[in-house]
Scaffold this motif. Structure first.
Motif, PDB file in Angstrom:
ATOM      1  N   GLY A  64      14.467 -26.137 -58.373  1.00  0.00           N
ATOM      2  CA  GLY A  64      15.862 -25.710 -58.451  1.00  0.00           C
ATOM      3  C   GLY A  64      16.831 -26.628 -57.733  1.00  0.00           C
ATOM      4  O   GLY A  64      18.045 -26.449 -57.822  1.00  0.00           O
ATOM      5  N   LYS A  65      16.317 -27.628 -57.026  1.00  0.00           N
ATOM      6  CA  LYS A  65      17.163 -28.570 -56.295  1.00  0.00           C
ATOM      7  C   LYS A  65      17.374 -29.842 -57.121  1.00  0.00           C
ATOM      8  O   LYS A  65      16.550 -30.190 -57.963  1.00  0.00           O
ATOM      9  N   ASP A  66      18.482 -30.522 -56.840  1.00  0.00           N
ATOM     10  CA  ASP A  66      18.675 -31.842 -57.439  1.00  0.00           C
ATOM     11  C   ASP A  66      17.595 -32.771 -56.905  1.00  0.00           C
ATOM     12  O   ASP A  66      17.190 -32.685 -55.741  1.00  0.00           O
ATOM     13  N   LEU A  67      17.133 -33.679 -57.757  1.00  0.00           N
ATOM     14  CA  LEU A  67      16.052 -34.584 -57.377  1.00  0.00           C
ATOM     15  C   LEU A  67      16.392 -35.363 -56.105  1.00  0.00           C
ATOM     16  O   LEU A  67      15.508 -35.635 -55.286  1.00  0.00           O
ATOM     17  N   SER A  68      17.672 -35.679 -55.916  1.00  0.00           N
ATOM     18  CA  SER A  68      18.088 -36.442 -54.740  1.00  0.00           C
ATOM     19  C   SER A  68      17.831 -35.691 -53.442  1.00  0.00           C
ATOM     20  O   SER A  68      17.653 -36.301 -52.387  1.00  0.00           O
ATOM     21  N   GLU A  69      17.811 -34.357 -53.494  1.00  0.00           N
ATOM     22  CA  GLU A  69      17.487 -33.537 -52.325  1.00  0.00           C
ATOM     23  C   GLU A  69      15.983 -33.276 -52.248  1.00  0.00           C
ATOM     24  O   GLU A  69      15.389 -33.314 -51.164  1.00  0.00           O
ATOM     25  N   ALA A  70      15.390 -33.011 -53.394  1.00  0.00           N
ATOM     26  CA  ALA A  70      13.983 -32.603 -53.429  1.00  0.00           C
ATOM     27  C   ALA A  70      13.049 -33.677 -52.880  1.00  0.00           C
ATOM     28  O   ALA A  70      12.035 -33.354 -52.242  1.00  0.00           O
ATOM     29  N   ILE A  71      13.366 -34.946 -53.101  1.00  0.00           N
ATOM     30  CA  ILE A  71      12.449 -36.007 -52.650  1.00  0.00           C
ATOM     31  C   ILE A  71      12.378 -36.119 -51.126  1.00  0.00           C
ATOM     32  O   ILE A  71      11.456 -36.726 -50.587  1.00  0.00           O
ATOM     33  N   PHE A  72      13.337 -35.498 -50.423  1.00  0.00           N
ATOM     34  CA  PHE A  72      13.330 -35.533 -48.963  1.00  0.00           C
ATOM     35  C   PHE A  72      12.961 -34.193 -48.337  1.00  0.00           C
ATOM     36  O   PHE A  72      12.998 -34.033 -47.113  1.00  0.00           O
ATOM     37  N   ALA A  73      12.609 -33.211 -49.182  1.00  0.00           N
ATOM     38  CA  ALA A  73      12.282 -31.873 -48.686  1.00  0.00           C
ATOM     39  C   ALA A  73      10.842 -31.819 -48.170  1.00  0.00           C
ATOM     40  O   ALA A  73       9.975 -32.554 -48.652  1.00  0.00           O
ATOM     41  N   PRO A  74      10.558 -30.937 -47.190  1.00  0.00           N
ATOM     42  CA  PRO A  74       9.177 -30.763 -46.719  1.00  0.00           C
ATOM     43  C   PRO A  74       8.288 -30.306 -47.864  1.00  0.00           C
ATOM     44  O   PRO A  74       8.771 -29.652 -48.795  1.00  0.00           O
ATOM     45  N   PRO A  75       7.007 -30.635 -47.838  1.00  0.00           N
ATOM     46  CA  PRO A  75       6.285 -31.309 -46.761  1.00  0.00           C
ATOM     47  C   PRO A  75       6.318 -32.838 -46.838  1.00  0.00           C
ATOM     48  O   PRO A  75       5.530 -33.501 -46.189  1.00  0.00           O
TER      49      PRO A  75
END
Length: 368
Positions: A64-75
């Motif tokens: 549900g997140k933009d890829l630009s945010e998801a690639i830096f999300a945990p873990p």
């Protein structure tokens, strides 16, 4: 022929993070500034010609997140070498879970493992429809080691959608004759299996083994012990998920030895998970042999490397070769780039020969 490569990503983990960062990192750079690449140009395609158009994951912090945010999300814990990724407009979709989560990982803190998303999973027809809607050219699969069903699920989606398939994981698909024949029949390029890092433990071990063979030193025994702190190493603590991974890494080395040294004399595989190492991978390699007159000798090497950028250095070439094959109407397993960038390709070649094969493929002198 499009000058953009429309890429789909399955598994927005550390490897995907490094790949996406790399696409932006090389934008606006001249070829003279293309440091860290094996090939600056592949059939006219530069790294910055890759555009991610859709992505799947199963983690609640990414779906549900933009890829630009998801690639830096945990873990995710890999090195951030290009932090300013603009909004991509690509919303991470909920993938099909199947066997994508190891049972033992539920016992670890959520910041180091999965938080399973609750959204409705995309079924096969949803994945196929999405790939068609965004006009994807290539899909790269980064599902976790041991995800045999999930790997085949996305391979099947590629066959139905007419999308080139790159299997970065050690499920044997591209190297399986039946699957390979299906991709060839449909005229769809495929690269696999199990990505071989740009300069990782496998390529270093293979190079040392080739040196022993070329210099007439009989190999008596060898090992490769790998450990790291990312989710991949945590996942592989469940040994049942390691069967194809161990085969893949072992055959990558034994394929270069023209004689049998006995199963008990070779050990290659992930050894342990050390959380504070994060995405750093450490490998110890030892080779024992006999030189002139049967006198014993040995070589020991320690490799320390950031695991996921090392993988992305190979992926960015596999993606461009897959698109080039598609432009040329070439289907089926791509022998050359698979041999150069994968641990378990359809056919093994020494790495210097595989590189020459890739150059010939790029120049149009070789069809695969």
């Amino acid at each position: 022929m499009s000058r953009k490569i429309r890429l789909a990503i399955v598994g927005v983990g550390n490897c995907a993070s490094s790949l996406v960062q790399g696409i932006y990192y090389y934008q606006g750079k001249s070829e003279a500034e293309y440091r860290g690449l094996m090939f600056a140009d592949i059939g006219g395609y530069k790294p910055s010609d890759i555009e991610v158009v859709c992505a799947w994951d199963i983690d609640a912090r990414k779906v549900g997140k933009d890829l630009s945010e998801a690639i830096f999300a945990p873990p995710n814990c890999t090195t951030v070498f290009y932090p300013n990724i603009p909004k991509t407009g690509v919303t991470v979709r909920m993938g099909k879970v199947l066997d994508g989560v190891a049972r033992h990982m539920k016992g670890y803190p959520s910041e180091r493992t999965f938080v399973l998303a609750t959204q409705k999973e995309d079924e096969l027809e949803d994945v196929v429809a999405c790939l068609r809607d965004v006009q994807a050219d290539v899909l790269i699969s980064y599902v976790p080691v041991g995800s045999e069903e999930a790997s085949r699920f996305y391979a099947e989606a590629c066959l139905r959608a007419g999308v080139a398939f790159i299997n970065a994981m050690p499920t044997f698909i591209v190297s399986d004759p039946e699957w390979g024949a299906r991709f060839e029949k449909e005229g769809i390029p495929a690269v696999g299996d199990d990505i071989k890092s740009q300069l990782g433990a496998t390529i270093l071990h293979r190079t040392l083994v080739q040196l022993f063979v070329d210099r007439g030193i009989p190999i008596k025994r060898t090992y490769q012990l790998n450990f790291g702190g990312n989710t991949d190493f945590l996942n592989m603590l469940e040994r049942e998920r390691l069967s194809t991974k161990k085969v893949s890494k072992t055959e990558a080395v034994t394929s270069l030895i023209p004689y049998d040294i006995g199963w008990e004399n070779i050990h290659i595989g992930p050894s342990d998970w050390v959380p504070w190492l994060k995405d750093k991978k450490i490998a110890y390699i030892r080779i024992e042999g006999e030189h002139f007159g049967g006198v014993p000798m040995s070589v020991e090497v320690k490799l320390e490397v950031e695991d996921s950028p090392n993988s992305a250095g190979s992926a960015i070439d596999a993606i461009r070769c897959a698109k080039l094959a598609k432009d040329r109407g070439i289907g089926g397993p791509l022998t050359s780039i698979s041999a150069y960038t994968m641990k378990h390709p359809p056919k093994q070649f020494p790495d210097h020969i595989a590189r020459q094969m890739v150059l010939e493929f790029i120049e149009g002198k070789r069809d695969r």
